[in-house]
Design an enzyme around this catalytic site. Structure first.
Site, short mmCIF file in Angstrom:
data_model
loop_
_atom_site.label_atom_id
_atom_site.label_comp_id
_atom_site.label_asym_id
_atom_site.label_seq_id
_atom_site.Cartn_x
_atom_site.Cartn_y
_atom_site.Cartn_z
N SER A 110 56.44 116.74 -46.55
CA SER A 110 55.40 117.42 -47.36
C SER A 110 54.56 118.35 -46.65
CB SER A 110 54.62 116.36 -48.41
OG SER A 110 53.94 116.78 -49.32
N ASP A 160 61.05 116.93 -58.34
CA ASP A 160 59.67 117.08 -57.53
C ASP A 160 58.72 117.61 -58.23
OD1 ASP A 160 57.76 117.35 -55.70
OD2 ASP A 160 58.96 117.42 -53.98
N HIS A 191 58.78 113.54 -55.53
CA HIS A 191 58.32 113.96 -54.12
C HIS A 191 58.32 112.88 -53.15
CE1 HIS A 191 55.87 117.09 -52.05
NE2 HIS A 191 55.21 116.18 -51.53
C1 MLT Z 1 50.49 121.02 -48.99
O1 MLT Z 1 49.41 121.15 -49.13
O2 MLT Z 1 51.16 121.23 -47.95
C2 MLT Z 1 51.61 120.70 -50.17
O3 MLT Z 1 50.98 120.98 -51.37
C3 MLT Z 1 51.96 119.40 -49.98
C4 MLT Z 1 51.19 118.45 -49.91
O4 MLT Z 1 50.44 118.04 -49.17
O5 MLT Z 1 50.71 117.90 -51.23
#
Ligand code: MLT
Length: 218
Positions: A110, A160, A191
């Site tokens: 992520s 996701d 996710h």
């Molecule tokens: C991010 O901010 O890098 C992406 O949205 C993934 C997350 O941290 O939710």
């Protein structure tokens, strides 16, 4: 565990226990820390050294690797600055922990996948490859990047709610255009990672970054 040097990031380092195994740079998601991905690292890369920094940006108390304005809208100035800091950390840690050149593979989830992409696109020499779990497009490179056939695995979830399928295809195209050896795997998942992701990551690590064969995770 002996005290670890401060290399600009709070972090955890575990030396390799298997000769010929890679060193995995673990990059956690929002709200994680340097311990979050250690069990995953051990499952996908048995015997590997693990280098796991904690992101230094706090969003409502949750650690991240760079600032964002809203979900999916990144602060590009901060992303560039934080990517440079991470590249410096990787250099210093490689010297401090005697990580051989060409042995460091990023595994990011992520937010960690997003800074891993930014790191390898901006500093190709920093990494031997990248495992990007539920990653997004961090930025679109304005100049040609040559990743010289470095392996990149994208593990993405068809359901996701945070990362759309078009964005994943765009990310894969960015890496293909940079001459990376891209593997794109769609998991029937959201996710959150599933066991299928772990098995794919294990096989990919073994294929590209291990000398001998390792046993499959249970
Ligand atoms: C991010 O901010 O890098 C992406 O949205 C993934 C997350 O941290 O939710």
């Amino acid at each position: 565990m002996p005290a670890q040097p401060d290399l600009g990031f709070p972090h955890r380092f575990e030396p390799a226990t298997t000769q010929g195994a890679p060193c995995v740079l673990l990059l956690h998601g929002t709200g994680g820390d340097e311990t979050s991905l250690v069990p995953l690292g051990k499952a996908i890369a048995p015997g590997a050294a693990l280098l796991s920094p904690r992101g230094k940006v706090l969003e409502q108390g949750l650690a991240r690797f760079f600032r964002r304005r809203t979900e999916g809208e990144f602060d590009q100035v901060d992303l560039e600055t934080r990517t440079k800091e991470l590249a410096a950390f990787v250099n210093e840690a490689s010297a401090a922990y005697s990580i051989p050149a060409g042995k460091l593979v990023a595994a990011g989830f992520s937010n960690g996948a997003n800074i891993a992409s930014s790191l390898i696109l901006r500093f190709p020499e920093a990494l031997a490859g990248a495992l990007l779990m539920r990653g997004m497009v961090p930025f679109v490179p304005q100049q040609a990047v040559d990743l010289k056939r470095r392996p990149v695995l994208l593990l993405s979830g068809v359901d996701d709610p945070i990362v759309g399928t078009d964005e994943v295809e765009e990310l894969a195209d960015i890496f293909r255009a940079a001459n990376a050896e891209v593997t794109l795997h769609w998991e029937t998942a959201g996710h959150t990672l599933s066991q299928g992701d772990v098995l794919m990551a294990f096989d990919w690590m073994r294929k590209f970054f291990y000398a001998p064969r390792a046993a499959k995770p249970k």
